[in-house]
Write a protein that holds these residues in place. Structure first.
Motif, PDB file in Angstrom:
ATOM      1  N   ASP A  14      53.689 -23.352  76.172  1.00  0.00           N
ATOM      2  CA  ASP A  14      54.526 -22.289  75.611  1.00  0.00           C
ATOM      3  C   ASP A  14      53.764 -20.975  75.453  1.00  0.00           C
ATOM      4  N   LEU A  60      51.516 -21.098  85.703  1.00  0.00           N
ATOM      5  CA  LEU A  60      52.622 -21.345  84.780  1.00  0.00           C
ATOM      6  C   LEU A  60      52.641 -20.301  83.670  1.00  0.00           C
ATOM      7  N   SER A  61      51.450 -19.929  83.186  1.00  0.00           N
ATOM      8  CA  SER A  61      51.378 -18.889  82.157  1.00  0.00           C
ATOM      9  C   SER A  61      51.887 -17.559  82.692  1.00  0.00           C
ATOM     10  N   ALA A  64      55.621 -17.569  83.017  1.00  0.00           N
ATOM     11  CA  ALA A  64      56.371 -17.646  81.759  1.00  0.00           C
ATOM     12  C   ALA A  64      56.361 -16.344  80.978  1.00  0.00           C
ATOM     13  N   ALA A 186      56.978 -29.008  81.821  1.00  0.00           N
ATOM     14  CA  ALA A 186      56.509 -27.761  82.422  1.00  0.00           C
ATOM     15  C   ALA A 186      55.471 -27.949  83.519  1.00  0.00           C
TER      16      ALA A 186
END
Length: 215
Positions: A14, A60-61, A64, A186
């Motif tokens: 997240d 992914l970071s 996002a 994720a």
């Protein structure tokens, strides 16, 4: 005051939530090496250990984060000096000599030349994911450890409280299984999922992952 010593992104599922929390709550925040890497979309190649996890979770970071969040990370200073309650503070992610990357053990002999001439009461740092505090001459060094991705064998979230002249290293329960459920959703790389499960559940990366990302 809420002080953040950097590395809001990578490893966890997240990153956007973490950045938003810091934007809303951190009185002072500095840029960590992972913040810098995500802001600049720095590609990482690694065969094992945390470098492998970075290579998997960095894209992914980046995906996002909203553009304004990547700009927030890019604009964070690498060091920050300020005064609170008459005490002088310097915050860096790693060390005053190398604010984003130098690994600093809890060793007064290591810290002494890096504090020379700074004239501060406290240096707050992170990077090692291992909490410690030590007095080096007139300066107290405080590393609060890590929230979620520990490296000292304790899966609880670590933080520090400075109240007057007292420094307390604190721990609080971390929602490990909830986090791992988000990791499952994720992260597609099965090896990375297994590695992250070990890290979040044990507070360290077992030696079997150190050399080879595939185990």
């Amino acid at each position: 005051a809420c002080i953040c010593a950097g590395d809001l992104v990578d490893y966890g599922p997240d990153p956007a939530w973490c950045v938003a929390w810091a934007q809303a709550h951190a009185t002072y925040c500095v840029r960590g090496n992972h913040d810098h890497g995500a802001a600049q979309n720095v590609e990482i190649r690694g065969a094992g250990g945390f470098r492998y996890l970075t290579s998997v979770t960095r894209p992914l970071s980046v995906a996002a984060l909203a553009p304004d969040q990547r700009r927030y990370l890019a604009d964070l200073p690498t060091s920050r000096m300020f005064v609170l309650d008459g005490r002088r503070f310097l915050v860096v992610h790693a060390t005053p000599r190398d604010p984003m990357d130098e690994y600093a053990p809890p060793d007064p002999a290591f810290w002494a030349p890096r504090l020379a001439g700074l004239n501060v009461d406290y240096v707050l740092a992170g990077h090692t994911h291992v909490p410690y505090t030590l007095q080096v001459g007139p300066t107290r060094v405080v590393n609060p450890g890590s929230v979620g991705v520990g490296r000292d064998g304790n899966p609880h979230a670590a933080y520090a409280v400075i109240d007057g002249g007292e420094v307390r290293l604190e721990r609080v329960a971390y929602p490990v299984e909830e986090t791992l459920a988000a990791v499952e959703a994720a992260v597609r790389d099965e090896t990375a999922r297994q590695m992250l499960a070990d890290v979040f559940r044990t507070g360290a990366l077992p030696a079997r992952w150190a050399r080879n990302g595939s185990g």
